[in-house]
Design a protein around this motif. Structure first.
Motif, short mmCIF file in Angstrom:
data_model
loop_
_atom_site.label_atom_id
_atom_site.label_comp_id
_atom_site.label_asym_id
_atom_site.label_seq_id
_atom_site.Cartn_x
_atom_site.Cartn_y
_atom_site.Cartn_z
N TYR A 266 0.83 -1.20 0.00
CA TYR A 266 0.00 0.00 0.00
C TYR A 266 0.86 1.26 0.00
O TYR A 266 1.93 1.29 0.62
CB TYR A 266 -0.90 0.02 1.24
N ASP A 413 -8.51 -2.69 -1.07
CA ASP A 413 -7.90 -1.55 -1.77
C ASP A 413 -7.63 -0.38 -0.84
O ASP A 413 -7.06 0.63 -1.26
CB ASP A 413 -8.74 -1.12 -2.97
N ARG A 414 -8.04 -0.49 0.45
CA ARG A 414 -7.76 0.59 1.39
C ARG A 414 -7.71 0.06 2.82
O ARG A 414 -8.46 -0.85 3.19
CB ARG A 414 -8.84 1.67 1.28
N LEU A 453 -3.49 3.07 0.58
CA LEU A 453 -4.22 2.75 -0.65
C LEU A 453 -3.40 1.77 -1.47
O LEU A 453 -2.19 1.94 -1.66
CB LEU A 453 -4.48 4.03 -1.44
N THR A 580 -6.70 4.57 -5.11
CA THR A 580 -7.02 3.14 -5.20
C THR A 580 -6.97 2.73 -6.66
O THR A 580 -7.11 3.58 -7.56
CB THR A 580 -8.41 2.86 -4.62
#
Length: 733
Positions: A266, A413-414, A453, A580
């Motif tokens: 991320y 995605d987060r 993200l 994202t």
């Protein structure tokens, strides 16, 4: 030539098979006293002489221990043993008069003996061997006495370096007796894997027993043990961390999930604001100090070339033999600037500090119901000015992570969180290759936004084209001669067409001028002040691949500029951020003279009905100012509940830091619970939302999945004006 910097993480979680210790009749605390025997390993270390970057504050004295052994060190307040050896937190190391090991439960009674053997080292430390395996649950206590002082510790300390001191005594005394008999039995069933499957929450106890010693909280020399315990009870950050971890231990195995991918990387958009106290210069020692930290890229160059470190986090999963483990680690280089606010409303700007790092120790975490990531997190120490005349060591206290995980369990995605960590800046002295602690230069109390993200190679800016976004930001500006401290927040929207961003923004500004006066400007005072046309572009990353070598890739990082896109490695005009992979959420670190150092969040406008019910974890920060004081208000895992399409309630929990300017005093974190506040609630199908009660207003937006809210905080409380940013993320029902 370039290569990926060596600061990489191997997030490893080792599963140890450790049996529960059972009492053995007649064995007692057998003492094989071998004090006269020479040690075959180095002497134990005193943490005051051993400041090491890339480690936590609690030195590990496990050298020379067998797997089932622990080393015991007793630390008492100065008033108990004025002649004892000075160590961290103004405690004194002493040789205990007695040491006992026994089993207990939530009543804290001595229930049974434990089969142990002990030996005394030349250093005066006692090493205890557990004949039936080292315990990992909360039911085995090590108790030590010195004079009239008695303190206890859990035997389950993760690094086998068991310290018996006020911190360990607080943990024992304030945790175990908070459980009911049924809850304690549930915990011990987990420790014993009673259902036949490995229960991972048993490992909460070694983590908790170890991390309480990473807190940098000095115990005044005038206090006895009871006084030290009372002081720790008043430290809201410490007491709440212990409470949160104790609740975490009760999380049922059935609610635990996992990240299905073997690993996920991320981009971290990190912004922290701090209020603290500086002792660096004698002429203004004790003055209050605001500070702000924003994520940065870091380059390191040596004979092998240049390495690049990008702010980031890694989640790693193990799924073998039906064992589900998630581990996480992070590495976030950051810049810092600070503003001293001294008595008489004198202001001193400190714009330049050496690049520092906010990095967490790799450790296990629990995914709850696929939407929350829970863990006790320890942060590494760091050092700046290593080659200068002033070497500074930076400490950071642990915190309980309660993060939102969104976008599915395959590769979320987060990962979004807000948390609090206090710490110190400590002057270090180099001696014989070691860095020894000297005086404290700063106490600082930090509220953090960390938006992680997902990285994905092949990301293209065109993913954002033709979309509309709701936007909110919060920033600070420091050092202007007429207005030394300014807090600014905006709510608006973006329209993206190609690389062009059209911004419409309503701004609110909280200012303190050079006479100390506090004023507020609302959107009507400066219409269109932050309306703008900007340029958004991909910000490539330099990565090293063992198969293909050095590469430049687009993986979701973004630039925000005024007129034209920044080139590779150039600093953009407005901000560095990330998206994202699907472009539904973006976050940026703002860095401009006009707007300041801040964080901006942009979420695609929702085309959905507003939520009419739900429970949300509320995290974030409010900055408060009035004529004679400053306040940092961290929302410490508070609760926002939507009850209907028009009503909601806020169950407030904050950690407050208060700076009294004239008195030159800065409080330690004070735990506040404001009770339940009923809120009026309005929202639109495009995501705009308002919660309000009296002068309290939360304006912002929700995401299309209805799981996240980003909200500007505005309140007038008596003479105090407050401006801030909050994030509310969905909790399991």
């Amino acid at each position: 030539m370039f290569h990926l910097a060596a600061r990489a993480f191997t997030a490893v979680f080792t599963l140890s098979t450790v049996a529960l210790v059972a009492g053995c009749d007649g064995s007692g605390d057998a003492n094989d006293d071998v004090a006269g025997r020479e040690n075959s390993f180095p002497p134990t270390k005193n943490a005051i002489d051993d400041f090491t970057p890339g480690s936590t504050g609690d030195s590990n004295n496990a050298s020379g221990l067998a797997e089932d052994e622990v080393r015991i060190t007793m630390e008492v307040p100065e008033s108990v043993a004025p002649g004892g050896e000075l160590t961290r937190r103004n405690l004194r190391i002493v040789e205990p008069d007695t040491i006992r090991v026994y089993q207990t439960d939530q009543t804290l009674r001595e229930l049974a003996s434990v089969d142990t053997r002990s030996r005394r080292e030349n250093s005066g430390r006692t090493v205890v061997r557990f004949e039936n395996g080292r315990p990992i649950g909360p039911n085995v206590i090590i108790e030590a006495t010195y004079g009239n002082s008695r303190m206890r510790s859990l035997a389950a300390d993760e690094d086998r370096d068991v310290k018996v001191n006020p911190f360990s005594e607080f943990l024992v005394a304030n945790t175990l007796d908070s459980y009911s008999s049924g809850e304690f039995s549930q915990i011990m069933d987990c420790v014993n894997d009673a259902n036949g499957n490995l229960c991972l929450n048993k490992y909460v106890w070694p983590t908790l027993a170890d991390q309480v010693h990473d807190f940098e909280i000095n115990i005044p020399g005038t206090l006895d043990v009871d006084g030290a315990l009372a002081l720790l009870e008043q430290r809201g950050d410490f007491a709440r961390y212990v409470d949160a971890m104790a609740d975490y231990a009760l999380l049922g195995e059935s609610s635990s999930g996992k990240i299905e991918a073997s690993s996920a990387n991320y981009h971290s958009v990190f912004w922290g604001v701090e209020l603290g106290q500086t002792f660096l210069e004698s002429s203004i020692a004790g003055s209050g100090q605001w500070g702000v930290r924003i994520a940065r890229e870091e380059t390191t160059t040596d004979q092998n070339g240049t390495g690049y470190v990008y702010p980031g986090m890694t989640l790693t999963s193990l799924d073998a033999f039906n064992i589900r483990v998630t581990s996480l680690a992070s590495d976030i280089p950051y810049d810092r600037r600070a503003l001293i606010h001294a008595d008489g409303n004198e202001f001193f700007d400190r714009p330049a500090w050496g690049l520092n790092t906010h990095s967490s120790s790799p450790g296990a975490a629990t995914v709850e119901n696929d939407i929350r990531l829970l863990a006790g997190r320890a942060l590494y120490q760091s050092i700046t000015g290593r080659s200068s005349s002033r070497i500074i060591g930076w400490t950071r206290n642990p915190y309980f992570l309660d993060a939102y995980v969104g976008g599915g369990t395959e590769q979320p995605d987060r990962v979004l969180s807000g948390y609090f960590s206090a710490g110190k800046a400590i002057e270090l002295r180099s001696e014989s290759g070691e860095l020894k602690r000297e005086r404290t230069l700063e106490d600082h109390y930090l509220s953090v936004f960390e938006l992680n993200l997902l990285r994905k190679e092949g990301f293209q800016r065109q993913t954002l084209d033709g979309r509309d976004y709701n936007v909110v930001y919060l920033s600070t500006r420091m050092g202007d001669e007429s207005e030394p401290f300014v807090v600014e927040s905006g709510i608006g929207n973006w329209q993206i067409s190609g690389s062009a961003v059209t911004q419409t923004m309503a701004t609110t500004t909280l200012r303190r001028d050079n006479t100390g006066n506090v004023t507020v400007s609302v959107p009507a005072d400066n219409p269109g002040q932050r309306d703008a046309n900007w340029v958004i572009s991909e910000r490539p990353s330099r990565v090293y691949d063992p198969n293909s070598g050095n590469r430049v890739v687009s993986n979701g990082r973004l630039n925000l500029d005024r007129d034209s896109a920044s080139g590779l490695d150039e600093k953009p005009d407005i901000a560095v951020g990330a998206s994202t992979p699907d472009g539904s959420l973006m976050a940026f670190n703002l860095d401009t003279n006009a707007i300041g150092d801040g964080i901006l969040v942009a979420a695609e406008q929702a085309n959905a009905s507003p939520p009419s019910q739900g429970r949300y974890r509320l995290q974030g920060v409010g900055l408060g100012m009035e004529q004679a004081s400053n306040r940092l208000m961290h929302f410490d895992n508070a609760l926002l509940v939507i009850e209907s399409s028009s009503s909601a309630r806020l169950e407030g929990r904050t950690l407050d830091i208060i700076h009294q300017v004239d008195a030159e005093s800065v409080s330690t974190p004070q735990a506040q619970s404001s009770g339940t506040i009923s809120l009026a609630y309005t929202a639109s199908n495009h995501g705009a939302v308002t919660f309000s009660a009296g002068s309290l207003t939360l304006d912002g937006f929700f995401t299309s999945d209805q799981d996240q809210f980003f909200l500007q905080l505005r309140q007038t409380d008596g003479q105090e004006e407050v401006l801030g940013l909050l994030m509310a993320t969905r909790l399991p029902e």
